[in-house]
Design a protein around this motif. Structure first.
Motif, PDB file in Angstrom:
ATOM      1  N   GLU A 156       0.814  -1.216   0.000  1.00 58.39           N
ATOM      2  CA  GLU A 156       0.000   0.000   0.000  1.00 58.39           C
ATOM      3  C   GLU A 156       0.846   1.264   0.000  1.00 58.39           C
ATOM      4  O   GLU A 156       0.341   2.347  -0.294  1.00 58.39           O
ATOM      5  N   ALA A 158       3.138   2.132  -2.065  1.00 62.71           N
ATOM      6  CA  ALA A 158       3.248   2.669  -3.420  1.00 62.71           C
ATOM      7  C   ALA A 158       2.025   3.509  -3.766  1.00 62.71           C
ATOM      8  O   ALA A 158       2.125   4.580  -4.378  1.00 62.71           O
ATOM      9  N   GLU A 159       0.851   3.032  -3.356  1.00 63.84           N
ATOM     10  CA  GLU A 159      -0.373   3.789  -3.597  1.00 63.84           C
ATOM     11  C   GLU A 159      -0.379   5.088  -2.793  1.00 63.84           C
ATOM     12  O   GLU A 159      -0.784   6.146  -3.297  1.00 63.84           O
ATOM     13  N   ALA A 162       1.926   7.609  -4.462  1.00 58.79           N
ATOM     14  CA  ALA A 162       1.293   8.221  -5.632  1.00 58.79           C
ATOM     15  C   ALA A 162       0.260   9.261  -5.215  1.00 58.79           C
ATOM     16  O   ALA A 162       0.136  10.321  -5.847  1.00 58.79           O
ATOM     17  N   ARG A 172      -4.122   6.609  -9.859  1.00 61.61           N
ATOM     18  CA  ARG A 172      -3.538   5.619  -8.949  1.00 61.61           C
ATOM     19  C   ARG A 172      -3.988   4.216  -9.325  1.00 61.61           C
ATOM     20  O   ARG A 172      -3.205   3.261  -9.280  1.00 61.61           O
ATOM     21  N   HIS A 175      -2.187   3.316 -12.917  1.00 58.17           N
ATOM     22  CA  HIS A 175      -0.729   3.238 -12.972  1.00 58.17           C
ATOM     23  C   HIS A 175      -0.113   2.447 -11.814  1.00 58.17           C
ATOM     24  O   HIS A 175       1.020   1.972 -11.938  1.00 58.17           O
ATOM     25  N   VAL A 176      -0.827   2.322 -10.700  1.00 56.14           N
ATOM     26  CA  VAL A 176      -0.241   1.662  -9.523  1.00 56.14           C
ATOM     27  C   VAL A 176      -0.963   0.353  -9.194  1.00 56.14           C
ATOM     28  O   VAL A 176      -0.329  -0.703  -9.057  1.00 56.14           O
ATOM     29  N   ILE A 177      -2.286   0.425  -9.077  1.00 56.15           N
ATOM     30  CA  ILE A 177      -3.038  -0.746  -8.619  1.00 56.15           C
ATOM     31  C   ILE A 177      -3.200  -1.779  -9.731  1.00 56.15           C
ATOM     32  O   ILE A 177      -2.924  -2.969  -9.537  1.00 56.15           O
ATOM     33  N   HIS A 180      -0.451  -4.309 -10.678  1.00 54.90           N
ATOM     34  CA  HIS A 180      -0.256  -5.356  -9.679  1.00 54.90           C
ATOM     35  C   HIS A 180      -1.402  -6.368  -9.708  1.00 54.90           C
ATOM     36  O   HIS A 180      -1.194  -7.551  -9.401  1.00 54.90           O
TER      37      HIS A 180
END
Length: 264
Positions: A156, A158-159, A162, A172, A175-177, A180
């Motif tokens: 979490e 990384a989220e 961001a 978010r 590009h982040v969740i 993964h």
């Protein structure tokens, strides 16, 4: 020959062996023990499967369309549900999770019998929409579970980073969740598609013989109608399922290759 290549060949051989009897049986003839091949080999079963009156192609496309729609709905519902179950503190969370995942352990036909009368009143029987909705019951839990595992294994931080850098919720997520989630979701998508493709009893109950999918065509032949045609249909169904898995696997590889190229 490298050891890994030998292992792959052995796995491929083990995977292919169960289809050999079906392939032999699909060429018709009388096949009794201890004969190795049937007597009177012919193409009757394959000609029957691919004759215009058999509706094999239309049933295949309809099966894939239903599976695609079911999977899209599963993703639209499953991802938010998994996010809420893993990131939020909900009242009766264990009960909610048990209810959502219950169809994994409860036979799909048992659940569908309970909603059949409701579908009759709503006019959803004998329709593709009704079949799509009923396929959600046995397939959605696998998508939810796959998404939950992905969320649980995600860092979490990384989220949060961001978010601190000013990324919006949509940014978010994309590009982040999402990067993964994709490996886990791919497994859920494959299971959702295959489970939908293989449904016979619930499709027959809700579709009432008017929604013709591949299982509706070949199961009666497997149950004693014509073993040769049933074997041919089994191979067609297996080929469709294998092609679907390979397509999704190729899409996943292409996605990561594109991301790797974009980062380099």
């Amino acid at each position: 020959m490298r050891r890994s290549t030998v292992y792959l060949l052995l796995i491929g051989l083990i995977f292919a062996l169960p289809f050999v009897p079906a392939l032999i049986a699909s060429f018709g003839g009388v096949w009794r023990f201890p004969t190795i091949i049937p007597d009177g080999i012919n193409l009757r079963a394959w000609e029957s499967v691919f004759s215009p009156s058999a509706r094999t192609l239309s049933a295949t496309f309809l099966s894939l369309w239903i599976a695609f729609c079911v999977t899209i709905i599963n993703l639209m519902v499953g991802i938010p549900a998994a996010y809420a179950l893993t990131r939020k503190k909900l009242r009766f969370q264990s009960v909610i999770e048990a209810v959502l995942l219950a169809p994994i352990f409860v036979p799909a036909l048992a659940a569908v019998m309970g909603i059949h009368l409701t579908f009759l009143r709503l006019g959803l029987t004998e329709t593709v929409l009704g079949v799509i909705l009923v396929h959600l019951a046995p397939s959605m839990p696998y998508v939810i579970r796959a998404a939950m595992i992905s969320f649980q294994t995600m860092n979490e931080e990384a989220e949060d980073a961001a978010k601190m850098l000013g990324a919006t919720k949509s940014q978010r997520f994309y590009h982040v969740i999402l990067p993964h989630l994709i490996p886990g979701l791919t497994a859920g998508i494959i299971l959702s598609m295959l489970i939908s493709l293989s449904q016979y009893s619930v499709t027959l109950l809700i579709g009432a013989g008017q929604v013709i999918t591949l299982p509706i065509l070949f199961v009666p032949f497997l149950n004693g109608g014509d073993p040769a045609i049933g074997a041919a249909y089994t191979l067609v169904f297996s080929a469709v399922a294998l092609a679907l898995v390979l397509l999704l696997d190729g899409g996943l590889r292409s996605y990561y290759a594109s991301r790797k190229g974009g980062l380099s």
